[in-house]
Design a protein around this motif. Sequence first.
Motif, PDB file in Angstrom:
ATOM      1  N   ARG A 189       0.839  -1.186   0.000  1.00 52.54           N
ATOM      2  CA  ARG A 189       0.000   0.000   0.000  1.00 52.54           C
ATOM      3  C   ARG A 189       0.881   1.245   0.000  1.00 52.54           C
ATOM      4  O   ARG A 189       2.037   1.203   0.411  1.00 52.54           O
ATOM      5  CB  ARG A 189      -0.918   0.011   1.222  1.00 52.54           C
ATOM      6  CG  ARG A 189      -1.927  -1.129   1.255  1.00 52.54           C
ATOM      7  CD  ARG A 189      -2.959  -0.901   2.348  1.00 52.54           C
ATOM      8  NE  ARG A 189      -2.341  -0.696   3.647  1.00 52.54           N
ATOM      9  CZ  ARG A 189      -2.003  -1.678   4.466  1.00 52.54           C
ATOM     10  NH1 ARG A 189      -2.217  -2.945   4.111  1.00 52.54           N
ATOM     11  NH2 ARG A 189      -1.439  -1.419   5.640  1.00 52.54           N
ATOM     12  N   TRP A 190       0.304   2.367  -0.437  1.00 51.38           N
ATOM     13  CA  TRP A 190       1.090   3.585  -0.517  1.00 51.38           C
ATOM     14  C   TRP A 190       1.615   3.969   0.870  1.00 51.38           C
ATOM     15  O   TRP A 190       0.852   4.091   1.823  1.00 51.38           O
ATOM     16  CB  TRP A 190       0.266   4.739  -1.093  1.00 51.38           C
ATOM     17  CG  TRP A 190       1.121   5.947  -1.315  1.00 51.38           C
ATOM     18  CD1 TRP A 190       1.226   7.038  -0.510  1.00 51.38           C
ATOM     19  CD2 TRP A 190       2.044   6.142  -2.378  1.00 51.38           C
ATOM     20  NE1 TRP A 190       2.152   7.917  -1.013  1.00 51.38           N
ATOM     21  CE2 TRP A 190       2.665   7.393  -2.170  1.00 51.38           C
ATOM     22  CE3 TRP A 190       2.395   5.383  -3.499  1.00 51.38           C
ATOM     23  CZ2 TRP A 190       3.624   7.896  -3.040  1.00 51.38           C
ATOM     24  CZ3 TRP A 190       3.348   5.903  -4.360  1.00 51.38           C
ATOM     25  CH2 TRP A 190       3.952   7.130  -4.132  1.00 51.38           C
ATOM     26  N   GLY A 191       2.921   4.124   0.971  1.00 51.55           N
ATOM     27  CA  GLY A 191       3.559   4.505   2.219  1.00 51.55           C
ATOM     28  C   GLY A 191       3.928   3.349   3.124  1.00 51.55           C
ATOM     29  O   GLY A 191       4.727   3.515   4.051  1.00 51.55           O
ATOM     30  N   GLN A 192       3.374   2.159   2.879  1.00 51.30           N
ATOM     31  CA  GLN A 192       3.634   1.025   3.760  1.00 51.30           C
ATOM     32  C   GLN A 192       5.089   0.598   3.709  1.00 51.30           C
ATOM     33  O   GLN A 192       5.711   0.336   4.752  1.00 51.30           O
ATOM     34  CB  GLN A 192       2.738  -0.155   3.376  1.00 51.30           C
ATOM     35  CG  GLN A 192       2.940  -1.399   4.232  1.00 51.30           C
ATOM     36  CD  GLN A 192       2.074  -2.567   3.768  1.00 51.30           C
ATOM     37  OE1 GLN A 192       1.508  -2.538   2.680  1.00 51.30           O
ATOM     38  NE2 GLN A 192       1.979  -3.596   4.585  1.00 51.30           N
ATOM     39  N   ARG A 193       5.672   0.515   2.519  1.00 48.72           N
ATOM     40  CA  ARG A 193       7.048   0.057   2.390  1.00 48.72           C
ATOM     41  C   ARG A 193       8.003   1.009   3.100  1.00 48.72           C
ATOM     42  O   ARG A 193       8.922   0.581   3.807  1.00 48.72           O
ATOM     43  CB  ARG A 193       7.428  -0.075   0.904  1.00 48.72           C
ATOM     44  CG  ARG A 193       8.876  -0.470   0.681  1.00 48.72           C
ATOM     45  CD  ARG A 193       9.184  -0.696  -0.789  1.00 48.72           C
ATOM     46  NE  ARG A 193      10.605  -0.840  -0.960  1.00 48.72           N
ATOM     47  CZ  ARG A 193      11.455   0.173  -1.128  1.00 48.72           C
ATOM     48  NH1 ARG A 193      10.982   1.416  -1.162  1.00 48.72           N
ATOM     49  NH2 ARG A 193      12.746  -0.020  -1.256  1.00 48.72           N
ATOM     50  N   ARG A 194       7.809   2.293   2.958  1.00 47.48           N
ATOM     51  CA  ARG A 194       8.691   3.253   3.616  1.00 47.48           C
ATOM     52  C   ARG A 194       8.553   3.172   5.138  1.00 47.48           C
ATOM     53  O   ARG A 194       9.526   3.305   5.876  1.00 47.48           O
ATOM     54  CB  ARG A 194       8.369   4.668   3.126  1.00 47.48           C
ATOM     55  CG  ARG A 194       8.975   4.987   1.764  1.00 47.48           C
ATOM     56  CD  ARG A 194       8.496   6.324   1.271  1.00 47.48           C
ATOM     57  NE  ARG A 194       7.089   6.269   0.895  1.00 47.48           N
ATOM     58  CZ  ARG A 194       6.279   7.338   0.812  1.00 47.48           C
ATOM     59  NH1 ARG A 194       6.764   8.533   1.122  1.00 47.48           N
ATOM     60  NH2 ARG A 194       5.046   7.228   0.437  1.00 47.48           N
ATOM     61  N   THR A 195       7.340   2.912   5.594  1.00 46.66           N
ATOM     62  CA  THR A 195       7.115   2.763   7.039  1.00 46.66           C
ATOM     63  C   THR A 195       7.870   1.565   7.572  1.00 46.66           C
ATOM     64  O   THR A 195       8.530   1.612   8.613  1.00 46.66           O
ATOM     65  CB  THR A 195       5.613   2.629   7.341  1.00 46.66           C
ATOM     66  OG1 THR A 195       4.934   3.795   6.893  1.00 46.66           O
ATOM     67  CG2 THR A 195       5.375   2.446   8.830  1.00 46.66           C
TER      68      THR A 195
END
Length: 422
Positions: free
Chosen positions: A411-417
Amino acid sequence: MSIMPPSVESRVKRYADQRWLLDCIVRTVGIEWDQNRIGYTSAPAGPEATGDFMAVRSRVQKFSDIPREFARAARRREAAGRRYEEEGRTVSARECYFVASLLYGSAMWAIFANTPEVIEYNDKKTECYQKYVQFAPYHIERVEIPFAGKSLPAYFHRPRNAGAGPMPCVLAIDGMDGFKEMMVSMYGDKLLERGLAILAIDGPGQGECCVRDIHCGETNFIEAGQAALKWIRGRPELDPARVAIQAVSMGSFWATQVATADDRLCGCSVAYVCHEPGMNTIFNLASPTFKLRYMYMAGYDSEEQFDRFAARLSLMEIAERVKSPYLAIAGEDDELSPIEYTYEMMDRMRCPKELLLYQGERHSLHATTATALGPSPHTYSADWLADRLDARPMETRELYVDLAGQVHQSRWGQRRTNLHKG
């Protein structure tokens, strides 16, 4: 022998100071010291052009060799095209004319002023492409799009396998170093093969527009894009409700600008991104040729004045205005536009959005196995655009392609989190 007036070469201090170093790099690394120039310029012609471009690569030993050697190769191809045409071999003739056009366009690139050589190469590029159009296996039409009291040159490509009824159309925008003649492949173009018409333009500062003194300003590509979209929606064979944009490199900046001003677009797909506000990396840290080239495109003689202009180039304040679905295809280690700025810009978007990111890849997406083994950027973009023009739903997401070619979806932003958590 210099290929540009000394007054032009002295516009950028870093270029003047590092001129000797640039020649050393070209002699040591080759003509693709800054990016995959031969790869992406010859690609529209396929294997047919490989020998021509490789021969140029072997002969270029310093920066000023570039126009001469590309022009030499172009004249050879043009002459071969004429011979084939005289013999009635129109397929062979059109192939030669197409390759000659790409070579003449490449000869223009390294001269950042409207010198007699640039005018000559531009005329020959256009002439050869017109000969290709004459013998092309499908309909291609040269058009002029009214803009700011002048006109933008473009080519309209109509697919052979178009179905009944009005066709969908893609507005194609190239980058700093590109030109409209290289935007559509000679054979098997990925958009045409999917039944999508293409309008390939030279916008402000690109290709023929440089010769016409139509410069790229801070925001005038918005008006240029609107003029091109108006032309598309006014054609009876095209569906005004099924229009999208595809752009590459600096075109990713301009296309995003256009997308902020048109709520009717079905989608905007960009690759090899240039999203950094102020463009500091590409203009001040990368090869100084980028900055000197863009000063020519924007019509600046003074580096100080250009720096003030460049500082205002930003998408951050307008990103939320993009309403159409948005796709960005990029390299994790883009050396011309750090990927952090693409994330920041897309974080501000409220439209459906997708990022296809390749592990360890650079700007031109050709350096690692992530691109070689993973999804083809060109194929992915073409399929994505076809889906948007067919009104298929999409989800906001990020796709990360690792060095083994495996695709990891989040999901958008999940990987960076997750990365931040370690």
